[in-house]
Design a protein around this motif. Structure first.
Motif, short mmCIF file in Angstrom:
data_model
loop_
_atom_site.label_atom_id
_atom_site.label_comp_id
_atom_site.label_asym_id
_atom_site.label_seq_id
_atom_site.Cartn_x
_atom_site.Cartn_y
_atom_site.Cartn_z
N LEU A 1 129.25 37.07 106.71
CA LEU A 1 130.09 37.84 106.19
C LEU A 1 130.28 36.92 105.25
O LEU A 1 131.43 36.38 104.08
CB LEU A 1 130.97 37.38 107.19
CG LEU A 1 131.08 38.89 108.25
CD1 LEU A 1 132.39 38.79 109.48
CD2 LEU A 1 131.74 40.18 107.60
N PHE A 2 129.35 35.33 105.63
CA PHE A 2 129.76 34.23 104.61
C PHE A 2 129.37 34.49 103.07
O PHE A 2 129.57 33.71 102.18
CB PHE A 2 129.51 32.89 105.21
CG PHE A 2 130.56 32.54 106.33
CD1 PHE A 2 131.20 31.20 106.28
CD2 PHE A 2 129.80 32.23 108.24
CE1 PHE A 2 132.22 30.42 106.74
CE2 PHE A 2 131.09 32.05 108.41
CZ PHE A 2 131.68 31.03 107.90
N ALA A 3 128.28 35.35 103.84
CA ALA A 3 127.60 35.13 102.45
C ALA A 3 128.15 36.13 101.02
O ALA A 3 128.02 35.87 99.78
CB ALA A 3 126.06 35.97 102.17
N ALA A 4 129.02 37.24 101.26
CA ALA A 4 129.21 37.74 100.94
C ALA A 4 130.36 37.89 100.23
O ALA A 4 131.35 38.13 99.31
CB ALA A 4 130.14 39.50 101.90
N GLY B 1 131.31 33.96 99.05
CA GLY B 1 130.26 33.38 98.83
C GLY B 1 130.83 31.73 99.22
O GLY B 1 130.75 30.86 98.68
N LEU B 2 130.87 31.72 100.60
CA LEU B 2 131.17 30.83 101.43
C LEU B 2 129.26 29.61 102.14
O LEU B 2 128.97 30.84 102.05
CB LEU B 2 131.92 30.91 102.47
CG LEU B 2 133.98 31.40 101.56
CD1 LEU B 2 134.35 31.80 103.61
CD2 LEU B 2 134.52 29.99 100.68
N ARG B 3 130.02 28.65 101.78
CA ARG B 3 128.73 28.30 103.32
C ARG B 3 129.26 27.58 104.56
O ARG B 3 130.40 26.85 104.60
CB ARG B 3 128.16 27.12 102.24
CG ARG B 3 126.87 26.38 103.39
CD ARG B 3 126.18 25.35 101.76
NE ARG B 3 125.44 24.36 102.95
CZ ARG B 3 124.53 24.09 102.39
NH1 ARG B 3 124.57 23.24 101.37
NH2 ARG B 3 122.96 23.34 102.83
N PRO B 4 128.93 27.96 105.23
CA PRO B 4 129.08 28.38 106.71
C PRO B 4 128.89 26.82 107.54
O PRO B 4 128.05 26.40 106.39
CB PRO B 4 128.58 29.44 107.80
CG PRO B 4 127.13 29.21 107.30
CD PRO B 4 128.15 29.44 105.70
N GLU B 5 129.74 26.14 108.42
CA GLU B 5 129.03 24.94 108.75
C GLU B 5 128.74 25.59 110.71
O GLU B 5 129.00 25.14 111.24
CB GLU B 5 130.78 24.15 108.71
CG GLU B 5 130.22 22.16 109.51
CD GLU B 5 128.81 21.80 108.25
OE1 GLU B 5 127.96 21.03 108.71
OE2 GLU B 5 129.16 22.50 107.64
N TYR B 6 127.57 25.92 110.60
CA TYR B 6 126.54 25.79 111.71
C TYR B 6 126.40 24.71 112.26
O TYR B 6 125.51 24.04 112.76
CB TYR B 6 125.05 26.88 111.29
CG TYR B 6 125.83 28.16 111.07
CD1 TYR B 6 127.05 28.94 111.59
CD2 TYR B 6 124.94 28.77 110.35
CE1 TYR B 6 127.26 30.37 111.11
CE2 TYR B 6 125.41 29.93 109.87
CZ TYR B 6 126.23 30.58 110.39
OH TYR B 6 126.48 32.05 109.24
N THR B 7 127.44 24.47 113.83
CA THR B 7 127.12 23.24 115.04
C THR B 7 126.76 23.49 116.34
O THR B 7 126.46 22.55 116.69
CB THR B 7 128.52 22.38 114.70
OG1 THR B 7 129.87 23.31 115.04
CG2 THR B 7 129.04 22.27 113.78
#
Length: 305
Positions: free
Chosen positions: A204-207, A209-215
Motif C-alpha cells: 500500500l505504501f509503495a503504491a 509512493g510513500l515511505r513508511p515509518e516502521y517503529t
C-alpha cells in the motif's frame, strides 16, 4: 541405515544445527551426533560440511535429502491411508499458519466435533509454510498471502477488509476514512517481512509512493492490536479483530485506498496424499468462517482437497 536415522538426518538438514535439532526432537545431542555419523559411515560419504559447531548440507547431503524426503513422505502417506481406513477417530493433521489466533475458535469447535483427531500446530512465515508443505512436515496451511511452490491447491475461506487501527485520542481517531498520505511520519506497528500485515503495508505504501515509518516489528500478527492500543503507533488489523478483539482498546478507520483487504486461504499440496483428517479440517474451516463471519467470508461454493 534405519528409519530413525533418516528422520534424524532430515531434521538436522532442515536446521543445520545439532543442538537446536536435538532440542526439537527431545533427544540428547551426543546421541543425535552418533546417529548422523553412523549414517554417513553406512553411506560412505559425508553429508554435511563441518566448521566448528556449525553444519552445512553439502552436495551429497542435498541430493540424499531429496530422496529421503520422498521416501519418508511415501511412508507418512501410507500411515495416513491406514488411519483413514480406521476412521476419523484415529486421524491426525499437521497445520501451519501465520498466526494461530485466527484459528482458535475454529479449532475449538473442530476438536469438539472430532475429539479423536490429533492436531499439531506450527506458527510460520509464508516462506516457512511453503517449505513445510514441500517437505511434508505439514498437511495444510492457513495463509493470508500467496505461497510459492509447485502444484499447490487453495481454497478461500475468508475475504475481509483490513482497517487502520489507532490508539484512543490519536489525531486520526474518529475519522471514517483516512487517505494514505496522512500516514506519513506516523510510527507504524507491523510484523517482520514474511507475514501478511507487513506485505500488505509494504504494497500500500509503495503504491502510494510513500515511505513508511516502521517503529515496531513483531513475529505475531495477532499482537498488533495490543501494541497499537498501548500507544506504540498505528497499524493495520483485519476486520474480524473488530468483532472478536481481546486486545487493548483501539479506534478503527477505513483506509482510502483500493485493495486493502486480506484473503485467508487453506493451502495444500495437490501432488501429495491428503488424509481424511486434513480434508475434513479444510471443509470444517470453510463452514466455520462462512457461519462465523457471513459478511466477510468467501461466498463461492468451496471445493474439497
Amino acid at each position: 541405515m534405519d528409519l530413525l536415522q533418516l528422520r534424524y538426518f532430515q531434521a538436522v538438514a532442515r536446521r543445520e544445527h545439532l543442538s537446536q535439532t536435538a532440542a526439537e526432537l527431545r533427544v540428547a545431542q551426543p546421541s543425535l551426533s552418533r546417529a548422523i555419523a553412523r549414517l554417513e559411515a553406512d553411506l560412505g560419504v559425508p553429508l554435511f560440511d563441518r566448521a566448528g559447531r556449525g553444519l552445512r548440507l553439502n552436495r551429497f547431503g542435498a541430493g540424499f535429502l531429496q530422496r529421503v524426503d520422498r521416501a519418508l513422505r511415501e511412508l507418512d502417506d501410507a500411515r495416513r491411508e491406514l488411519a483413514d481406513a480406521a476412521g476419523l477417530e484415529h486421524g491426525s493433521v499437521a497445520v501451519a499458519a501465520e498466526t494461530l489466533l485466527t484459528l482458535t475458535g475454529m479449532l475449538i469447535e473442530f476438536r469438539a466435533a472430532h475429539p479423536g483427531v490429533a492436531i499439531r500446530l506450527y506458527q510460520s512465515s509464508a516462506e516457512g509454510m511453503a517449505k513445510q508443505l514441500h517437505t511434508g512436515e505439514v498437511d495444510l496451511c492457513f495463509a493470508s498471502q500467496p505461497l510459492s511452490g509447485p502444484d499447490l491447491r487453495t481454497r478461500e475461506l475468508l475475504r475481509e477488509e483490513v482497517l487502520l487501527a489507532v490508539p484512543p485520542g490519536h489525531r486520526l481517531a474518529g475519522r471514517e476514512s483516512v487517505p494514505m498520505d496522512e500516514l506519513v511520519g506516523e510510527p507504524f506497528v507491523t510484523t517482520r517481512p514474511g507475514y501478511w500485515p507487513r506485505e500488505l503495508a509494504d504494497r500500500l505504501f509503495a503504491a502510494a509512493g510513500l515511505r513508511p515509518e516502521y517503529t515496531c516489528e513483531c513475529d505475531e500478527p495477532g499482537a498488533t492490536g495490543d501494541l497499537i492500543g498501548s500507544g506504540l503507533g498505528i497499524g493495520l488489523v483485519p476486520g474480524m479483530s473488530r468483532r472478536v478483539a481481546t486486545h487493548s482498546p483501539v479506534v478503527y478507520a477505513r483506509l482510502a485506498t483500493p485493495d486493502c483487504y486480506r484473503s485467508l486461504t487453506a493451502v495444500w499440496r495437490g501432488d501429495a496424499y491428503s488424509s481424511a483428517a486434513a480434508r475434513r479440517l479444510t471443509e470444517f474451516a470453510g463452514e466455520y468462517f462462512h457461519r462465523a463471519f457471513p459478511v466477510t467470508s468467501a461466498t463461492a461454493r468451496p471445493s474439497s482437497p
